[in-house]
Design an enzyme around this catalytic site. Structure first.
Site, mmCIF file in Angstrom:
data_model
loop_
_atom_site.group_PDB
_atom_site.id
_atom_site.type_symbol
_atom_site.label_atom_id
_atom_site.label_comp_id
_atom_site.label_asym_id
_atom_site.label_seq_id
_atom_site.Cartn_x
_atom_site.Cartn_y
_atom_site.Cartn_z
ATOM 1 N N CYS A 12 0.755 -0.887 -0.288
ATOM 2 C CA CYS A 12 0.080 0.265 0.044
ATOM 3 C C CYS A 12 1.091 0.906 -0.382
ATOM 4 C CB CYS A 12 -0.301 0.342 1.245
ATOM 5 S SG CYS A 12 -1.814 -1.064 1.728
ATOM 6 N N GLU B 232 16.374 -22.810 -8.936
ATOM 7 C CA GLU B 232 15.915 -21.852 -9.112
ATOM 8 C C GLU B 232 16.999 -20.704 -8.603
ATOM 9 O OE1 GLU B 232 13.248 -19.963 -9.555
ATOM 10 O OE2 GLU B 232 13.499 -18.022 -8.598
ATOM 11 N N LYS C 253 6.223 -9.964 -17.374
ATOM 12 C CA LYS C 253 6.478 -10.900 -15.412
ATOM 13 C C LYS C 253 4.781 -11.136 -15.534
ATOM 14 C CE LYS C 253 7.181 -10.530 -11.113
ATOM 15 N NZ LYS C 253 7.696 -11.060 -10.776
ATOM 16 N N ASN D 284 -0.531 1.273 6.336
ATOM 17 C CA ASN D 284 -0.072 0.157 5.560
ATOM 18 C C ASN D 284 1.117 -1.041 6.042
ATOM 19 O OD1 ASN D 284 1.780 -1.708 3.790
ATOM 20 N ND2 ASN D 284 2.839 0.476 3.464
ATOM 21 N N GLY D 285 0.391 -2.457 5.673
ATOM 22 C CA GLY D 285 1.002 -3.478 7.481
ATOM 23 C C GLY D 285 -0.545 -4.621 7.324
ATOM 24 N N HIS E 296 25.649 -39.728 -14.645
ATOM 25 C CA HIS E 296 25.059 -40.686 -14.811
ATOM 26 C C HIS E 296 24.671 -39.786 -16.955
ATOM 27 C CE1 HIS E 296 24.348 -43.878 -12.746
ATOM 28 N NE2 HIS E 296 23.777 -42.951 -10.733
ATOM 29 N N GLU F 229 17.392 -16.445 -16.890
ATOM 30 C CA GLU F 229 16.608 -15.540 -17.190
ATOM 31 C C GLU F 229 16.996 -14.368 -17.474
ATOM 32 O OE1 GLU F 229 13.508 -15.889 -13.606
ATOM 33 O OE2 GLU F 229 11.943 -15.340 -15.723
ATOM 34 N N TRP G 177 -3.235 -1.934 -1.111
ATOM 35 C CA TRP G 177 -3.310 -3.561 -2.411
ATOM 36 C C TRP G 177 -3.575 -4.714 -1.383
ATOM 37 C CZ3 TRP G 177 0.721 -7.436 -1.626
ATOM 38 C CH2 TRP G 177 0.868 -8.568 -2.985
ATOM 39 N N ARG H 87 4.240 1.054 -6.808
ATOM 40 C CA ARG H 87 3.979 -0.148 -5.491
ATOM 41 C C ARG H 87 2.887 -1.075 -6.210
ATOM 42 N NH1 ARG H 87 6.639 1.494 -1.137
ATOM 43 N NH2 ARG H 87 4.881 0.575 0.109
ATOM 44 N N LYS I 159 17.341 -18.237 -12.515
ATOM 45 C CA LYS I 159 17.476 -16.833 -12.220
ATOM 46 C C LYS I 159 18.806 -16.874 -13.283
ATOM 47 C CE LYS I 159 14.957 -15.741 -10.788
ATOM 48 N NZ LYS I 159 13.308 -16.632 -10.309
#
Ligand code: M6R
Length: 624
Positions: free
Chosen positions: A3, A497, A619, A107-108, A520, A504, A81, A33, A501
């Site tokens: 937020c 992962e 995205k 916010n939170g 193997h 990408e 948000w 944001r 990264k």
């Protein structure tokens, strides 16, 4: 985070336009944001508290409500948000008390809002929204009724909150002040001459001033047009009594900085890229993720614990988090579980039915492959639980239950903070389900959850200790064509992962492989200087990995390892090592992925690429 908050206290005419307009323009700089609703509150020159708010985007809401035309001396604005309560006009901030004399933006997440709300309802307060925030104006109202001044009532209300917050409040009974409080969520003061600002981020007021104070957790105070008061709140709240929440003055003058950022630099918090900003934001994001989990897991864990099978589906990074989740459901909860790549899920979903649970993992909540898997799972009668970062997105909307990561908007195309948030949620759920099924005891559960809660501070430490070294290693990796990432158990999805990264953002062919399987076939590719990155999450991994490392070493590979501190056997074998804080094995992926995120980022930068906009990638992927 997520937020956006703006608050202003000004002398008449000092900012050159109506206060409503100033707030609207400032909110514009917080749009990055992410938000679903907008609102503002202002005390007019005639002494009226005006609140205007609505679901929707800033320009449309402004056209509908016209709040730019209002003028006054104090005002607050908010982009919401959604976390508690769907996006709607009523749930939009600011929120007010029963009398309509206080307005609060937040916010939170206020973790204990339900118990506070119950007590306030018993005391006769009427609530209009489903938000956690609305308890704050009612608490202020309650304490003013008990005889406290508005500022005392604000501090007392804040002292009763548990969770994460940046709060701003205005009150008709003290018309020249904007009260503020900061706990975990960001809040910054902008110092002007004849005016002062508060905001979630610097770009909101950078047009007016570049003198800033980044507030610290536990600080409360107020701004007027003439000055800023900052205090440190003492812990005790004294409950619903007239006792005052004590505070002591803070000398902040030495902390005020003059910054010379452009608005774009400021939006990135001074970081050169969003990806780096988001890597650094992980401690804060994880704190919010974990603080939001207690309530929802009470609903979700019993369902998981009695399932026959738990299938976890996701794409890309979300698939890697799914792999970690499914391994933990098997190991901590002895639940038969498998992870599936969303676009392949249809071939496996034929065997799911009423007694099965499908967890759909998606940062955006919009990935079409994952959405199609959700539809198929529902058609076959499974219970579908969405794990997403975007409230009310398609996947949560179509699922039976939703868990939100609350990691804040992720702007960099490469997922970083949402991966650690996803993994934290799945680890938490698997451990809870394990305890409920009697597979692990309370002590074991506490160990895992305790280490998840330590993760934010451990990540901060890992970043501060290793960022410089990673940068140097990235400079060397930048010249390579390919790399292997090898691991076992939970170390394998962490390696996957890490490899994703690097592919990408640095465009280096990186392949993740089970370490034991490398002999193997893939080992045929190894030649002198070929980068091989090993992930070891625990001592046991280390023992098994040792021989795989030796195999690579014998072929003159360049060996990098991420391993717990104290794994001497590994450390002495490898060329470059990142010694990580020892943790419970099950909780360690959340922290051990961080060096890989930084390695990919700095390799991309050293090759001159923009990691925020990798070629060919979007995205959110809404095509099959
Ligand atoms: O929004 P989702 O989590 O469903 O997105 C899934 C993938 O498209 C996403 O993780 C992608 O792999 C990212 N670029 C990873 O960095």
């Amino acid at each position: 985070m997520a937020c956006g908050i703006v608050a202003v206290a000004t002398e008449p005419g000092r900012l050159g336009k109506a206060l409503g307009r100033v707030i609207r323009d400032s909110l514009k700089y917080l749009e990055y944001r992410g938000y679903d609703s907008v609102g503002f509150a202002l005390i007019t020159n005639e002494g009226e508290l005006v609140i205007r708010k609505s679901k929707g985007m800033l320009d449309l809401v402004e056209a509908k409500l016209g709040f730019s035309y209002y003028d006054g001396l104090v005002g607050i604005g908010h982009t919401r948000w959604a976390t508690h309560g769907a996006p709607s006009d009523i749930n939009s901030h600011p929120h007010t008390d029963c009398k309509g004399s206080v307005a609060v933006a937040h916010n939170g997440i206020i973790e204990n809002y339900l118990s506070l709300k119950e007590e306030l309802l018993r005391r006769g307060h009427t609530f209009t929204s489903e938000t956690d925030t609305e308890v704050v104006p009612h608490l202020m109202e309650e304490f003013k009724k008990l005889g406290l001044t508005p500022y005392e009532a604000f501090k007392k209300a804040v002292s009763m909150l548990r969770g994460a917050y940046a709060l701003v409040a205005i009150d008709l009974d003290e018309r020249d002040k904007v009260f503020f409080a900061k706990g975990t969520s960001p809040l910054i003061v902008g110092f002007g001459s004849g005016f002062n600002f508060l905001a979630s981020d610097i770009p909101a007021f950078l047009r007016y001033t570049n003198r800033v104070l980044v507030l610290m957790d536990g600080e409360v105070g107020y701004i007027t047009s003439r000055g800023v008061v900052v205090e440190r709140l003492r812990a005790s709240d004294g409950g619903f009594t007239t006792s005052i929440a004590t505070s002591e003055p803070v000398d902040f003058t030495w902390r005020v900085k003059v910054i010379d950022w452009t608005p774009e630099m400021a939006m990135k918090g001074g970081y050169p890229h969003f990806m780096l900003k988001e890597i650094h934001e992980q401690p804060e994001a994880l704190t919010l993720t974990l603080s939001g989990l207690v309530g929802i897991s009470e609903k979700v864990v019993p369902i998981l614990a009695r399932a026959d099978k738990v299938l976890v589906v996701g794409a890309g990074t979300s698939y890697h988090a799914s792999l970690i989740g499914s391994l933990l459901f098997n190991n901590l909860a002895e639940l038969w579980s498998s992870a599936m790549i969303s676009s392949e899920a249809r071939w496996y979903l034929r065997s799911v039915g009423d007694n099965d649970v499908v967890i759909a993992v998606s940062q955006s909540g919009e990935t079409i492959d994952t959405l199609l898997a959700v539809r198929e799972a529902k058609r076959r009668g499974a219970i579908v639980i969405a794990l997403s970062n975007v409230v009310d997105s398609a996947i949560p909307r179509e699922s039976d239950l939703s868990i939100y990561m609350r990691a804040g908007p992720e702007i960099g195309v490469a997922a970083t903070k949402t991966f650690t948030a996803q993994v934290a949620v799945l680890t938490y759920l698997a451990a809870k389900a394990g305890e409920r099924r009697g597979v692990i005891n309370g002590k074991y559960l506490d160990g895992v959850v305790g280490d998840l809660r330590r993760a934010p501070s451990l990540i901060s430490r890992v970043i501060s200790v290793y960022e410089g070294r990673i940068r140097r290693i990235a400079g060397m990796l930048a010249s390579k064509q390919s790399a292997f990432y090898l691991g076992r158990g939970l170390g394998l999805p962490v390696s996957m992962e890490g490899a994703l990264k690097l592919k990408e953002v640095a465009y280096i062919h990186a392949e993740a492989y089970p370490a034991g399987e490398s002999k193997h076939g893939p080992i045929a590719l190894i030649e002198e200087g070929f980068p091989v990155v090993f992930t070891s999450l625990g001592r046991e991994d280390g023992e098994l990995l040792k021989s795989n490392i030796e195999e690579m070493k014998a072929r003159y590979a360049w060996i990098i390892a991420v391993t717990p501190k104290g794994s001497e056997e590994i450390t002495k074998l490898v060329d470059d090592v990142f010694e990580m804080p020892p943790m419970k094995y099950e909780a360690s992926p959340v922290v051990y992925i961080v060096p890989y995120q930084l390695l990919a980022y700095y390799t991309a930068v050293s090759k001159g690429y923009d990691p925020d906009k990798p070629r060919n990638l979007a995205k959110t992927v809404t095509v099959v």
